[in-house]
Design an enzyme around this catalytic site. Sequence first.
Site, PDB file in Angstrom:
ATOM      1  N   ASP A  30       0.961  -1.034  -0.118  1.00 10.48           N
ATOM      2  CA  ASP A  30       0.074   0.050  -0.119  1.00 10.48           C
ATOM      3  C   ASP A  30       0.970   1.346  -0.075  1.00 10.48           C
ATOM      4  OD1 ASP A  30      -3.153   0.550   1.017  1.00 10.48           O
ATOM      5  OD2 ASP A  30      -1.641   2.277   1.181  1.00 10.48           O
ATOM      6  N   ILE A  31       0.527   2.318  -0.786  1.00  5.43           N
ATOM      7  CA  ILE A  31       1.253   3.402  -0.854  1.00  5.43           C
ATOM      8  C   ILE A  31       1.218   4.291   0.422  1.00  5.43           C
ATOM      9  CG2 ILE A  31      -0.456   5.207  -1.697  1.00  5.43           C
ATOM     10  CD1 ILE A  31       1.349   5.821  -4.125  1.00  5.43           C
ATOM     11  N   VAL A  96     -11.046   2.834  -3.596  1.00  6.39           N
ATOM     12  CA  VAL A  96     -10.714   2.527  -5.115  1.00  6.39           C
ATOM     13  C   VAL A  96     -11.632   1.298  -5.341  1.00  6.39           C
ATOM     14  CG1 VAL A  96      -8.884   1.241  -6.158  1.00  6.39           C
ATOM     15  CG2 VAL A  96      -8.126   2.949  -4.604  1.00  6.39           C
ATOM     16  N   HIS A 100     -10.094  -5.273  -3.220  1.00  8.72           N
ATOM     17  CA  HIS A 100      -8.615  -5.596  -2.881  1.00  8.72           C
ATOM     18  C   HIS A 100      -8.711  -5.973  -1.246  1.00  8.72           C
ATOM     19  CE1 HIS A 100      -9.906  -1.189  -2.411  1.00  8.72           C
ATOM     20  NE2 HIS A 100      -9.163  -1.170  -1.140  1.00  8.72           N
TER      21      HIS A 100
HETATM   22  P1  AMP Z   1      -9.659   1.416   0.427  1.00 11.56           P
HETATM   23  O1  AMP Z   1      -9.730   2.700   1.136  1.00 11.56           O
HETATM   24  O2  AMP Z   1     -10.147   0.278   1.210  1.00 11.56           O
HETATM   25  O3  AMP Z   1     -10.536   1.480  -1.202  1.00 11.56           O
HETATM   26  O4  AMP Z   1      -8.057   0.949   0.115  1.00 11.56           O
HETATM   27  C1  AMP Z   1      -7.341   1.535  -0.987  1.00 11.56           C
HETATM   28  C2  AMP Z   1      -5.941   1.593  -0.789  1.00 11.56           C
HETATM   29  O5  AMP Z   1      -5.239   1.930  -1.942  1.00 11.56           O
HETATM   30  C3  AMP Z   1      -5.572   2.782   0.319  1.00 11.56           C
HETATM   31  O6  AMP Z   1      -5.289   2.157   1.284  1.00 11.56           O
HETATM   32  C4  AMP Z   1      -4.385   3.581  -0.467  1.00 11.56           C
HETATM   33  O7  AMP Z   1      -3.416   3.953   0.075  1.00 11.56           O
HETATM   34  C5  AMP Z   1      -4.165   2.494  -1.611  1.00 11.56           C
HETATM   35  N1  AMP Z   1      -3.550   3.123  -2.899  1.00 11.56           N
HETATM   36  C6  AMP Z   1      -4.090   4.156  -3.212  1.00 11.56           C
HETATM   37  N2  AMP Z   1      -3.151   4.376  -4.531  1.00 11.56           N
HETATM   38  C7  AMP Z   1      -2.103   3.306  -4.545  1.00 11.56           C
HETATM   39  C8  AMP Z   1      -1.161   3.177  -5.189  1.00 11.56           C
HETATM   40  N3  AMP Z   1      -0.841   3.799  -6.357  1.00 11.56           N
HETATM   41  N4  AMP Z   1      -0.352   1.984  -5.105  1.00 11.56           N
HETATM   42  C9  AMP Z   1      -0.456   1.308  -3.913  1.00 11.56           C
HETATM   43  N5  AMP Z   1      -1.702   1.571  -2.971  1.00 11.56           N
HETATM   44  C10 AMP Z   1      -2.284   2.449  -3.274  1.00 11.56           C
END
Ligand code: AMP
Length: 114
Positions: A30-31, A96, A100
């Site tokens: 996770d970023i 997102v 996931h």
């Molecule tokens: P959610 O809030 O459950 O939809 O989780 C989405 C996750 O995606 C969050 O924890 C973000 O930090 C992560 N995220 C967003 N963009 C990226 C990226 N480019 N690479 C890795 N993780 C990401």
Amino acid sequence: MGDCLFCKILSGDIPTELEYESENIVAFRDINPQAPTHILIIPREHIATLNDVRKKHRSVLGEMQLAASKLAEKEKINIGGYRTVFNCNEDAGQSVFHIHLHLLGGRGFRWPPG
Ligand code: AMP
């Protein structure tokens, strides 16, 4: 799928180091990590939310959970413990819209979650 961030990771448009990949799923860090280990496990197929999961997705969901436990072992968080989480839609904080599985570990977690 057009504008999906995770589809762009899958296509390589957003270069991302993968922690695991198979024919059906990939995993990457996770970023914005919320724990010392924070890995996201996603299907290659674009599925927007858990509400869109169908019977045909049973095996990919199983593969995602199995990958989480294997990655937990690799990260050495399996004995101490870890949490796996799917967030679905607004109340759960999904940001997102490509399903996931969060794998979180390396610290203690509270219950119930906030
Ligand atoms: P959610 O809030 O459950 O939809 O989780 C989405 C996750 O995606 C969050 O924890 C973000 O930090 C992560 N995220 C967003 N963009 C990226 C990226 N480019 N690479 C890795 N993780 C990401």
